[in-house]
Motif scaffolding. Structure first.
Motif, PDB file in Angstrom:
ATOM      1  N   ALA A 196      80.913  56.512  -5.948  1.00 30.12           N
ATOM      2  CA  ALA A 196      79.195  55.508  -7.019  1.00 30.12           C
ATOM      3  C   ALA A 196      79.332  55.530  -8.032  1.00 30.12           C
ATOM      4  O   ALA A 196      79.279  54.572  -8.419  1.00 30.12           O
ATOM      5  N   TYR A 245      81.433  53.616  -9.803  1.00 26.71           N
ATOM      6  CA  TYR A 245      80.688  52.309 -10.290  1.00 26.71           C
ATOM      7  C   TYR A 245      79.876  52.048 -11.226  1.00 26.71           C
ATOM      8  O   TYR A 245      79.924  50.920 -12.217  1.00 26.71           O
ATOM      9  N   ILE A 246      78.912  52.713 -11.047  1.00 22.10           N
ATOM     10  CA  ILE A 246      77.840  53.076 -11.926  1.00 22.10           C
ATOM     11  C   ILE A 246      78.593  53.078 -13.343  1.00 22.10           C
ATOM     12  O   ILE A 246      77.929  52.145 -14.198  1.00 22.10           O
ATOM     13  N   HIS A 263      80.191  50.182 -14.855  1.00 20.02           N
ATOM     14  CA  HIS A 263      79.510  48.624 -15.364  1.00 20.02           C
ATOM     15  C   HIS A 263      78.380  48.881 -15.925  1.00 20.02           C
ATOM     16  O   HIS A 263      77.414  48.178 -16.387  1.00 20.02           O
ATOM     17  N   ILE A 278      72.216  48.212  -9.088  1.00 19.08           N
ATOM     18  CA  ILE A 278      73.560  47.685  -8.475  1.00 19.08           C
ATOM     19  C   ILE A 278      73.012  46.197  -8.143  1.00 19.08           C
ATOM     20  O   ILE A 278      72.113  45.967  -7.568  1.00 19.08           O
ATOM     21  N   ASP A 279      73.825  45.252  -8.868  1.00 24.18           N
ATOM     22  CA  ASP A 279      72.789  43.769  -8.802  1.00 24.18           C
ATOM     23  C   ASP A 279      73.696  42.856  -8.455  1.00 24.18           C
ATOM     24  O   ASP A 279      72.832  42.840  -7.038  1.00 24.18           O
ATOM     25  N   VAL A 291      75.105  43.970  -4.012  1.00 22.81           N
ATOM     26  CA  VAL A 291      74.828  44.362  -3.149  1.00 22.81           C
ATOM     27  C   VAL A 291      76.617  44.909  -2.762  1.00 22.81           C
ATOM     28  O   VAL A 291      77.141  45.421  -2.142  1.00 22.81           O
ATOM     29  N   ASP A 343      79.450  43.229  -3.992  1.00 21.68           N
ATOM     30  CA  ASP A 343      80.437  44.173  -4.570  1.00 21.68           C
ATOM     31  C   ASP A 343      80.210  45.693  -4.960  1.00 21.68           C
ATOM     32  O   ASP A 343      81.870  46.226  -4.941  1.00 21.68           O
ATOM     33  N   PHE A 344      79.012  46.484  -4.807  1.00 23.69           N
ATOM     34  CA  PHE A 344      79.531  47.345  -4.786  1.00 23.69           C
ATOM     35  C   PHE A 344      79.965  47.912  -3.539  1.00 23.69           C
ATOM     36  O   PHE A 344      80.607  48.928  -3.988  1.00 23.69           O
TER      37      PHE A 344
END
Length: 90
Positions: free
Chosen positions: A42, A45-46, A49, A54-55, A57, A59-60
């Motif tokens: 996680a 990912y953050i 980006h 997280i715009d 969810v 995609d996340f």
């Protein structure tokens, strides 16, 4: 034989810091040890980006599933080939 150590606790409790400190200590003390760190997915990912929110969810979640699948495949290969002495999982 590969030893696997998983660190699990709440967010922002110092798991990643502890893993990296332990890695530094062990790799200095035992330079011939083969050590692998699987960092937190996680956070990857953050960080990639560049935003704490997280715009998307979906995609996340897709990213997490894909990355964890890759990590499990790599971990399986490490265990089968005994290519590392220690694996830390964040």
């Amino acid at each position: 034989m590969t030893k696997i150590i998983a660190f699990s606790w709440n967010s922002n409790t110092g798991k990643t810091t502890a893993i990296h400190m332990l890695y530094e200590q062990l790799s200095t003390r035992y330079p011939n040890k083969r050590i692998k760190i699987f960092d937190e997915t996680a956070r990857e990912y953050i960080d990639s980006h560049g935003w704490w929110m997280i715009d998307d969810v979906h995609d996340f979640e897709t990213y997490i599933i894909n990355q964890e699948t890759k990590r499990l495949e790599e971990l399986k290969k490490i265990k089968e080939t005994n290519s590392h002495d220690l694996v830390f999982i964040d």
